[in-house]
Design a protein around this motif. Structure first.
Motif, PDB file in Angstrom:
ATOM      1  N   HIS A   1       0.832  -1.206   0.000  1.00 51.47           N
ATOM      2  CA  HIS A   1       0.000   0.000   0.000  1.00 51.47           C
ATOM      3  C   HIS A   1       0.865   1.253   0.000  1.00 51.47           C
ATOM      4  O   HIS A   1       0.595   2.212  -0.734  1.00 51.47           O
ATOM      5  CB  HIS A   1      -0.924  -0.006   1.211  1.00 51.47           C
ATOM      6  CG  HIS A   1      -1.976   1.066   1.184  1.00 51.47           C
ATOM      7  ND1 HIS A   1      -1.736   2.354   1.619  1.00 51.47           N
ATOM      8  CD2 HIS A   1      -3.273   1.037   0.755  1.00 51.47           C
ATOM      9  CE1 HIS A   1      -2.828   3.065   1.463  1.00 51.47           C
ATOM     10  NE2 HIS A   1      -3.773   2.303   0.951  1.00 51.47           N
ATOM     11  N   ARG A   2       1.931   1.259   0.804  1.00 50.75           N
ATOM     12  CA  ARG A   2       2.811   2.434   0.876  1.00 50.75           C
ATOM     13  C   ARG A   2       3.533   2.671  -0.439  1.00 50.75           C
ATOM     14  O   ARG A   2       3.623   3.806  -0.922  1.00 50.75           O
ATOM     15  CB  ARG A   2       3.817   2.264   2.013  1.00 50.75           C
ATOM     16  CG  ARG A   2       3.203   2.332   3.407  1.00 50.75           C
ATOM     17  CD  ARG A   2       4.241   2.066   4.469  1.00 50.75           C
ATOM     18  NE  ARG A   2       5.264   3.122   4.497  1.00 50.75           N
ATOM     19  CZ  ARG A   2       6.392   3.029   5.183  1.00 50.75           C
ATOM     20  NH1 ARG A   2       6.662   1.920   5.867  1.00 50.75           N
ATOM     21  NH2 ARG A   2       7.256   4.028   5.177  1.00 50.75           N
ATOM     22  N   HIS A   3       4.052   1.603  -1.051  1.00 53.44           N
ATOM     23  CA  HIS A   3       4.765   1.750  -2.323  1.00 53.44           C
ATOM     24  C   HIS A   3       3.806   2.134  -3.446  1.00 53.44           C
ATOM     25  O   HIS A   3       4.153   2.942  -4.320  1.00 53.44           O
ATOM     26  CB  HIS A   3       5.497   0.458  -2.673  1.00 53.44           C
ATOM     27  CG  HIS A   3       6.787   0.285  -1.946  1.00 53.44           C
ATOM     28  ND1 HIS A   3       7.933   0.980  -2.266  1.00 53.44           N
ATOM     29  CD2 HIS A   3       7.114  -0.506  -0.888  1.00 53.44           C
ATOM     30  CE1 HIS A   3       8.920   0.628  -1.456  1.00 53.44           C
ATOM     31  NE2 HIS A   3       8.446  -0.272  -0.600  1.00 53.44           N
ATOM     32  N   PHE A   4       2.612   1.556  -3.445  1.00 57.91           N
ATOM     33  CA  PHE A   4       1.627   1.868  -4.484  1.00 57.91           C
ATOM     34  C   PHE A   4       1.247   3.340  -4.428  1.00 57.91           C
ATOM     35  O   PHE A   4       1.232   4.040  -5.453  1.00 57.91           O
ATOM     36  CB  PHE A   4       0.380   0.991  -4.302  1.00 57.91           C
ATOM     37  CG  PHE A   4      -0.580   1.047  -5.465  1.00 57.91           C
ATOM     38  CD1 PHE A   4      -0.609   0.031  -6.393  1.00 57.91           C
ATOM     39  CD2 PHE A   4      -1.467   2.105  -5.622  1.00 57.91           C
ATOM     40  CE1 PHE A   4      -1.496   0.069  -7.465  1.00 57.91           C
ATOM     41  CE2 PHE A   4      -2.348   2.167  -6.677  1.00 57.91           C
ATOM     42  CZ  PHE A   4      -2.363   1.136  -7.610  1.00 57.91           C
ATOM     43  N   LYS A   5       0.957   3.831  -3.236  1.00 56.76           N
ATOM     44  CA  LYS A   5       0.544   5.230  -3.111  1.00 56.76           C
ATOM     45  C   LYS A   5       1.694   6.179  -3.390  1.00 56.76           C
ATOM     46  O   LYS A   5       1.504   7.262  -3.956  1.00 56.76           O
ATOM     47  CB  LYS A   5      -0.034   5.500  -1.724  1.00 56.76           C
ATOM     48  CG  LYS A   5      -0.718   6.868  -1.640  1.00 56.76           C
ATOM     49  CD  LYS A   5      -1.656   6.978  -0.463  1.00 56.76           C
ATOM     50  CE  LYS A   5      -2.416   8.312  -0.535  1.00 56.76           C
ATOM     51  NZ  LYS A   5      -3.361   8.459   0.600  1.00 56.76           N
ATOM     52  N   ALA A   6       2.913   5.804  -3.009  1.00 60.35           N
ATOM     53  CA  ALA A   6       4.073   6.645  -3.295  1.00 60.35           C
ATOM     54  C   ALA A   6       4.277   6.776  -4.805  1.00 60.35           C
ATOM     55  O   ALA A   6       4.597   7.855  -5.310  1.00 60.35           O
ATOM     56  CB  ALA A   6       5.327   6.059  -2.646  1.00 60.35           C
TER      57      ALA A   6
ATOM     58  N   PRO B   1      -4.901   1.703  -4.368  1.00 59.52           N
ATOM     59  CA  PRO B   1      -5.339   0.814  -5.453  1.00 59.52           C
ATOM     60  C   PRO B   1      -6.803   1.005  -5.844  1.00 59.52           C
ATOM     61  O   PRO B   1      -7.135   0.994  -7.034  1.00 59.52           O
ATOM     62  CB  PRO B   1      -5.086  -0.588  -4.870  1.00 59.52           C
ATOM     63  CG  PRO B   1      -3.942  -0.385  -3.918  1.00 59.52           C
ATOM     64  CD  PRO B   1      -4.191   0.960  -3.304  1.00 59.52           C
ATOM     65  N   ILE B   2      -7.678   1.189  -4.862  1.00 58.83           N
ATOM     66  CA  ILE B   2      -9.101   1.380  -5.176  1.00 58.83           C
ATOM     67  C   ILE B   2      -9.311   2.697  -5.909  1.00 58.83           C
ATOM     68  O   ILE B   2     -10.103   2.772  -6.869  1.00 58.83           O
ATOM     69  CB  ILE B   2      -9.944   1.339  -3.886  1.00 58.83           C
ATOM     70  CG1 ILE B   2      -9.809  -0.027  -3.198  1.00 58.83           C
ATOM     71  CG2 ILE B   2     -11.401   1.632  -4.201  1.00 58.83           C
ATOM     72  CD1 ILE B   2     -10.255  -1.198  -4.032  1.00 58.83           C
ATOM     73  N   GLN B   3      -8.620   3.758  -5.480  1.00 58.84           N
ATOM     74  CA  GLN B   3      -8.736   5.044  -6.171  1.00 58.84           C
ATOM     75  C   GLN B   3      -8.223   4.943  -7.600  1.00 58.84           C
ATOM     76  O   GLN B   3      -8.809   5.522  -8.519  1.00 58.84           O
ATOM     77  CB  GLN B   3      -7.954   6.108  -5.406  1.00 58.84           C
ATOM     78  CG  GLN B   3      -8.589   6.527  -4.100  1.00 58.84           C
ATOM     79  CD  GLN B   3      -7.697   7.437  -3.281  1.00 58.84           C
ATOM     80  OE1 GLN B   3      -6.460   7.400  -3.397  1.00 58.84           O
ATOM     81  NE2 GLN B   3      -8.300   8.271  -2.444  1.00 58.84           N
ATOM     82  N   TYR B   4      -7.131   4.202  -7.795  1.00 61.63           N
ATOM     83  CA  TYR B   4      -6.581   4.016  -9.137  1.00 61.63           C
ATOM     84  C   TYR B   4      -7.591   3.310 -10.032  1.00 61.63           C
ATOM     85  O   TYR B   4      -7.813   3.714 -11.177  1.00 61.63           O
ATOM     86  CB  TYR B   4      -5.283   3.208  -9.061  1.00 61.63           C
ATOM     87  CG  TYR B   4      -4.621   2.985 -10.397  1.00 61.63           C
ATOM     88  CD1 TYR B   4      -3.677   3.876 -10.882  1.00 61.63           C
ATOM     89  CD2 TYR B   4      -4.943   1.879 -11.189  1.00 61.63           C
ATOM     90  CE1 TYR B   4      -3.059   3.676 -12.114  1.00 61.63           C
ATOM     91  CE2 TYR B   4      -4.340   1.671 -12.422  1.00 61.63           C
ATOM     92  CZ  TYR B   4      -3.405   2.567 -12.875  1.00 61.63           C
ATOM     93  OH  TYR B   4      -2.806   2.382 -14.095  1.00 61.63           O
ATOM     94  N   GLN B   5      -8.204   2.255  -9.522  1.00 61.28           N
ATOM     95  CA  GLN B   5      -9.195   1.533 -10.315  1.00 61.28           C
ATOM     96  C   GLN B   5     -10.374   2.443 -10.673  1.00 61.28           C
ATOM     97  O   GLN B   5     -10.853   2.436 -11.809  1.00 61.28           O
ATOM     98  CB  GLN B   5      -9.702   0.311  -9.559  1.00 61.28           C
ATOM     99  CG  GLN B   5     -10.702  -0.514 -10.369  1.00 61.28           C
ATOM    100  CD  GLN B   5     -11.450  -1.518  -9.520  1.00 61.28           C
ATOM    101  OE1 GLN B   5     -11.952  -1.192  -8.442  1.00 61.28           O
ATOM    102  NE2 GLN B   5     -11.532  -2.763  -9.991  1.00 61.28           N
ATOM    103  N   LYS B   6     -10.812   3.241  -9.695  1.00 58.54           N
ATOM    104  CA  LYS B   6     -11.930   4.136  -9.956  1.00 58.54           C
ATOM    105  C   LYS B   6     -11.570   5.145 -11.041  1.00 58.54           C
ATOM    106  O   LYS B   6     -12.362   5.399 -11.959  1.00 58.54           O
ATOM    107  CB  LYS B   6     -12.337   4.868  -8.671  1.00 58.54           C
ATOM    108  CG  LYS B   6     -13.532   5.797  -8.848  1.00 58.54           C
ATOM    109  CD  LYS B   6     -13.813   6.586  -7.594  1.00 58.54           C
ATOM    110  CE  LYS B   6     -14.236   5.710  -6.444  1.00 58.54           C
ATOM    111  NZ  LYS B   6     -14.630   6.500  -5.251  1.00 58.54           N
ATOM    112  N   ARG B   7     -10.358   5.740 -10.937  1.00 58.20           N
ATOM    113  CA  ARG B   7      -9.929   6.692 -11.960  1.00 58.20           C
ATOM    114  C   ARG B   7      -9.855   6.022 -13.324  1.00 58.20           C
ATOM    115  O   ARG B   7     -10.267   6.599 -14.332  1.00 58.20           O
ATOM    116  CB  ARG B   7      -8.558   7.271 -11.595  1.00 58.20           C
ATOM    117  CG  ARG B   7      -8.582   8.274 -10.447  1.00 58.20           C
ATOM    118  CD  ARG B   7      -9.306   9.546 -10.858  1.00 58.20           C
ATOM    119  NE  ARG B   7      -9.406  10.486  -9.765  1.00 58.20           N
ATOM    120  CZ  ARG B   7      -8.530  11.460  -9.521  1.00 58.20           C
ATOM    121  NH1 ARG B   7      -7.478  11.614 -10.306  1.00 58.20           N
ATOM    122  NH2 ARG B   7      -8.706  12.293  -8.520  1.00 58.20           N
TER     123      ARG B   7
END
Length: 262
Positions: A170-175, A181-187
């Motif tokens: 989660h930390r590496h993904f957001k960095a 991940p959920i926000q990325y999928q939504k976008r």
């Protein structure tokens, strides 16, 4: 960037860059790109390159090891330097000497990569070449989300796919992406919906279900929050502005794109 200026919005972050600066993306993320400075007299002008990770890896073998930060954002902007600009200029001049491209272009590309690797955005390029690096593992998760964007998932499953614990992933993904991940999928779903509405005008409800939404009202609400207008009105506005007259003030239309380096 050769002339004019541009703003890139990714999540809550906005990156501005203009003449004499360059933009690097080491992960593929949905962004808004907006030309913020252009006119008839001085139109927006820029040049872009996509680099093969193998070329970066080959060059890194011959360069000293560098200790990079553990958590890296996948997007960055920096001012260019005279050596980098001169190499880009020599590359562009090859367009006037096509018979030299096959010999000279690989050498100049290698020099451009070398200059970039030595610069402030070098860490992002090094991450592209590291198959077992954290950002490479994040890119694996990003690719899965893009290929299965209509499907629900658990962050724990993505973390397991990348060989990380859920908290570290989660930390590496957001960095890297500035999003969860959920926000990325939504976008991604909303950007894909916008593309579908532009390419094949039709029922917004049908598009909502096609990109994975189970509620048309939720889709319309989140679409409007991101793009500023309900789906049908936004698509109609963009189709009507396919050709936008250039003025001294840049358009405020935010167009969808995906930025990456590969």
């Amino acid at each position: 960037m050769l002339q004019g200026a541009k703003a890139i919005t990714c999540g809550e972050n906005i990156l501005h860059y203009g003449a004499g600066s360059y933009f690097v993306a080491s992960v593929e993320v949905p962004v808004f790109g907006r030309i913020s400075e252009a006119s008839r007299q001085k139109p927006f002008l820029g040049v872009g390159f996509s680099f093969d990770a193998r070329y970066i890896a080959d060059l890194l073998i011959e360069m000293p090891d560098v200790h990079d930060p553990e958590f890296l954002c996948g997007l960055g902007v920096s001012p260019s330097d005279p050596q980098l600009e001169e190499a880009f200029l020599r590359m562009m001049r090859l367009l006037d000497r096509p018979n030299e491209i096959s010999v000279m272009a690989p050498m100049i590309e290698r020099e451009i990569l070398f200059r970039l690797l030595q610069g402030p955005q070098g860490a992002k390029l090094r991450q592209i070449a590291q198959i077992d690096g954290r950002q490479s593992q994040v890119r694996r998760a990003l690719a899965w989300i893009r290929e299965n964007f209509t499907e629900s998932f658990k962050v724990e499953d993505l973390a397991r796919m990348t060989g990380m614990s859920a908290s570290v992933f989660h930390r590496h993904f957001k960095a890297a992406t500035t999003m969860t991940p959920i926000q990325y999928q939504k976008r991604f779903r909303l950007h894909e919906a916008r593309r579908l509405l532009l390419e094949t005008p039709g029922d917004a409800t049908r598009v909502a279900f096609a990109v994975g939404y189970e509620s048309a009202s939720q889709f319309s609400r989140e679409y409007g929050r991101l793009f500023g207008l309900p789906p049908a009105r936004d698509a109609s506005r963009l189709r009507a502005k396919t050709i936008v007259p250039m003025t001294s003030d840049a358009s405020d239309d935010a167009m969808t794109s995906f930025e990456r380096a590969s």
